[in-house]
Design a protein around this motif. Structure first.
Motif, short mmCIF file in Angstrom:
data_model
loop_
_atom_site.label_atom_id
_atom_site.label_comp_id
_atom_site.label_asym_id
_atom_site.label_seq_id
_atom_site.Cartn_x
_atom_site.Cartn_y
_atom_site.Cartn_z
N UNK A 210 -18.18 10.25 1.37
CA UNK A 210 -17.28 9.87 0.26
C UNK A 210 -16.05 9.09 0.71
N UNK A 211 -15.44 9.49 1.83
CA UNK A 211 -14.22 8.80 2.28
C UNK A 211 -14.52 7.37 2.70
N UNK A 217 -14.97 0.49 -0.92
CA UNK A 217 -14.82 -0.01 -2.29
C UNK A 217 -13.39 -0.46 -2.56
N UNK A 218 -12.41 0.26 -1.98
CA UNK A 218 -11.01 -0.11 -2.20
C UNK A 218 -10.69 -1.49 -1.63
N UNK A 219 -11.40 -1.90 -0.59
CA UNK A 219 -11.15 -3.23 -0.04
C UNK A 219 -11.49 -4.30 -1.07
N UNK A 276 -4.76 9.07 -1.20
CA UNK A 276 -3.46 8.81 -0.59
C UNK A 276 -3.34 7.35 -0.21
N UNK A 277 -4.42 6.78 0.36
CA UNK A 277 -4.41 5.35 0.69
C UNK A 277 -4.20 4.52 -0.56
N UNK A 278 -4.88 4.88 -1.64
CA UNK A 278 -4.71 4.16 -2.91
C UNK A 278 -3.28 4.29 -3.43
N UNK A 279 -2.69 5.48 -3.28
CA UNK A 279 -1.31 5.68 -3.74
C UNK A 279 -0.32 4.85 -2.93
N UNK A 280 -0.49 4.81 -1.62
CA UNK A 280 0.40 4.01 -0.77
C UNK A 280 0.24 2.53 -1.10
N UNK A 422 -4.20 15.06 -3.89
CA UNK A 422 -3.10 15.56 -3.06
C UNK A 422 -1.76 15.40 -3.77
N UNK A 423 -0.90 16.39 -3.61
CA UNK A 423 0.42 16.30 -4.23
C UNK A 423 1.21 15.11 -3.67
N UNK A 424 0.95 14.77 -2.41
CA UNK A 424 1.65 13.63 -1.81
C UNK A 424 1.36 12.35 -2.57
N UNK A 425 0.12 12.18 -3.02
CA UNK A 425 -0.22 10.99 -3.79
C UNK A 425 0.59 10.94 -5.08
N UNK A 426 0.73 12.08 -5.76
CA UNK A 426 1.51 12.12 -6.98
C UNK A 426 2.96 11.77 -6.75
#
Length: 678
Positions: A210-211, A217-219, A276-280, A422-426
């Motif tokens: 999944x990762x 896909x994000x690329x 998290x990568x998407x959030x950053x 993840x809370x970090x993403x939020x």
């Protein structure tokens, strides 16, 4: 439901594109009806399909295209609330763009090919939205990339258009390569390329990678939806005609990446690292693009950076696990951003320049374009997120999603457990989105004030201190219609503005007053929480007031005859950047301070890419050219020269004299005898 109706939605624009290309030269008078009628019919059919499907319903129908020895490729539909809503948006914006283009490109000899490409572009986006198979979706995805290349480079006689179209094609293709591998990996893990099968496999936890799949896909999403670090093509794409900008920024191309992540969000919820990568990525995109927009002088580039930032909002909502908020903002943004670009086209048409500082020196500009003035004000209010406009509701829904994710209670609406986010993403999304709300209001107010409300005294000073005529303040673009500026708002360019202004004003309130829109999106997270509503609106008001105060201060200083700082009118020149421009009374400089110069040039990302990728590739190409022309061709020329010399020697030996032949034969015999004897 009759399957012929959803099949006609992407088919009609494709047929219209083929008919326009076939008849464009022979019967140019048919180009306009062939451009408008099929797209408008598809828009109506998209509404009919949405109404027949209803809320909370899914249409899943497919037929196998070909056996592959592995996961099968099928042609079919997967329709639900998301696809219905976005298809209506695509049809509405595409129809307005086609009607608007008939006046904007009046007299353009390449209009038939342009209209055909717009229709094909629309058909490809419909295919992406309606497709139930990832491989067929990929076909529409790639067709959009090809169409964007030709449409951005419509004015190919200008160097800017040529380089912008090539850059858009290469950057998006750079993301499409890992995207292709991601689709293959996803299909292999799920055992099928069909969207419902992939979602079922993700929900059951049957995906083995999944990762890796999510990151690949994000690329592709970063390329198509202009997210950092593949965002640089979108501002340069403004070299294309303004209606094309409206289509790309509002309903096609950039919306496709966000739609794909929303559609496959259960896959991304299996990987906290990918979220998290998407959030950053979303955070950097939001803040960086907003800072760049605050320093631009080109009206369309301001809106382009604005699109990049709003796409960051949508990506941030997805990183927070809430696809309802993301798609809601995608729809509202599509409407008001299309309105902004079409209104900007009217202003450019009247002022004959893209420069907002030059527009400030056009006497009575807002009186010449009253429809564009008022509709642009409405759209900017929605962009800023002021109530009761639609942008307020959708932007606050994004902030609400980030707030819940930061509290560990993500609004995934059954797509996965709340703990999957993840809370970090939020927290990353919440903080960056709040700061971006302030910056968005600042650059929107700056653009509107400079363009339409610069005092006459300041405009006179700028006119004398800068260039002698406002029409030469920016490079003239061939897209500008040479019509009389007094008639700068033809009906075909005027009524699409008000058609788009209506949903800009009412979509949010209408959707939240009834249960229709939340039910269509299968969620109930669209109502903003009181905390985020107050914070978001308060920051927007503060940003607008800061821009207004800086603008009043700068214009008052110029009007009073007090010169600005020594470097206030100039931007540091960089490699590849245009010549320094004189900008008088710009509040962006006061708000950004030392960041103004770097923000003006995109913080040097293009220069970095040029140093890391473009120059090495160009050097390698020069080396290959040298080896090909100086080494390989030397051997080729040498072999040819040797054969030529040998042929010449043989030709000289063929004299036709029998005595010469007998003498040569006798000499050869004697030579052989001597050699044998020795």
């Amino acid at each position: 439901m009759n399957l012929a109706l959803p099949a006609l939605v992407p088919a009609l624009p494709a047929i219209g594109a083929a008919a326009t290309l076939a008849t464009g030269r022979r019967a140019p008078g048919l180009a306009k009806p062939l451009a408008i009628v099929p797209v408008a019919a598809s828009a109506v059919l998209a509404v009919v399909v949405a109404l027949q499907l209803g809320t909370g319903q899914v249409l899943d129908a497919a037929t196998r295209l070909t056996p592959t020895g592995g996961p099968e490729i099928s042609l079919g539909f997967y329709l639900d609330g998301y696809s219905s809503l976005i298809s209506v948006l695509v049809g509405l914006v595409a129809t307005c763009v086609q009607v608007y283009s008939t006046a904007y490109l009046k007299g353009d000899p390449r209009y038939p090919s342009y209209a055909a490409l717009v229709s094909l572009f629309t058909a490809a986006m419909f295919l992406v939205v309606y497709s139930g198979d990832l491989i067929v979706l990929l076909v529409g995805w790639e067709v959009m990339g090809i169409c964007s290349y030709f449409l951005i480079g419509h004015h190919w006689e200008t160097a800017d258009a040529r380089s912008a179209s090539l850059k858009a094609f290469l950057v998006t293709k750079l993301g499409d390569v890992p995207f292709l591998f991601g689709i293959f990996l996803l299909g292999a893990d799920a055992g099928s390329f069909r969207v419902p099968d992939v979602l079922a496999a993700a929900t059951d936890g049957r995906l083995g990678h999944p990762t890796l799949t999510a990151l690949l896909l994000l690329a592709g999403v970063a390329g198509k939806s202009a997210q950092f670090p593949l965002h640089t093509w979108l501002p340069d794409a403004m070299a294309g005609p303004t209606p094309v900008s409206a289509l790309i920024h509002a309903a096609t191309m950039v919306a496709a990446g966000i739609y794909l992540v929303a559609r496959l969000l259960p896959v991304f919820l299996l990987s906290g690292a990918a979220l998290v990568v998407l959030a950053v990525m979303a955070a950097v995109t939001m803040i960086g693009s907003a800072l760049c927009a605050l320093a631009q002088d080109d009206l369309k580039r301001v809106l382009a950076y604005s699109t990049v930032g709003q796409l960051g909002y949508m990506a941030g909502a997805l990183a927070s696990g809430d696809r309802e908020a993301s798609v809601f903002h995608l729809v509202t943004h599509g409407v008001f951003k299309a309105l902004l670009f079409l209104a900007a086209g009217v202003v450019i048409h009247a002022a004959h320049t893209n420069s907002i500082s030059a527009m400030s020196r056009v006497p009575g500009l807002r009186k010449r374009v009253p429809d564009a003035y008022w509709t642009m004000g409405i759209a900017l209010a929605a962009l800023v997120g002021l109530p009761p406009f639609s942008g307020f509701f959708s932007k606050e829904a994004v902030l609400t999603a980030a707030e819940h994710a930061a509290d560990g209670d993500a609004l995934t609406n059954g797509l996965g457990p709340a703990s999957a986010v993840p809370e970090a993403a939020g927290w990353i999304v919440l903080v960056s989105a709040a700061f971006t709300a302030l910056l968005t209001a600042a650059y929107a107010a700056r653009m509107f004030l400079i363009t339409f409300h610069t005092p006459a005294a300041v405009a006179a000073v700028a006119h004398g201190a800068g260039r002698p005529d406002h029409e030469t303040d920016a490079p003239y673009s061939p897209e500008v219609d040479e019509a009389d500026p007094a008639t700068a708002e033809p009906p075909a360019m005027r009524w699409p503005l008000w058609v788009l202004a209506l949903p800009t004003m009412g979509l949010g309130v209408l959707g939240l007053r009834s249960a229709w829109l939340p039910a269509l999106l299968d969620g109930g997270s669209l109502r903003p929480s009181p905390v985020t509503a107050v914070i978001g609106t308060g920051l927007a008001v503060i940003g607008a007031l800061l821009a207004y105060g800086a603008w009043r201060s700068a214009t008052a200083r110029v009007a009073a005859g007090r010169p600005e700082p020594a470097d206030a009118g100039r931007v540091p020149e960089q490699a590849g950047a245009p010549a320094a421009e004189v900008i008088v009374g710009d509040p962006g400089r006061a708000l950004l301070g030392p960041l103004f110069g770097p923000a003006r040039h995109g913080f040097g990302v293009d220069r970095l890419y040029s140093a890391l990728f473009v120059r090495p590739v160009a050097a390698a190409a020069q080396l290959v050219r040298f080896l090909d022309r100086e080494v390989i061709e030397t051997y080729v020329r040498g072999s040819g020269l040797g054969a030529n010399l040998l042929g010449r020697a043989v030709r000289l030996a063929q004299t036709g004299n029998a005595q010469t032949y007998l003498s040569a034969l006798l000499a050869g015999v004697v030579l052989l005898a001597v050699l044998v004897a020795v």
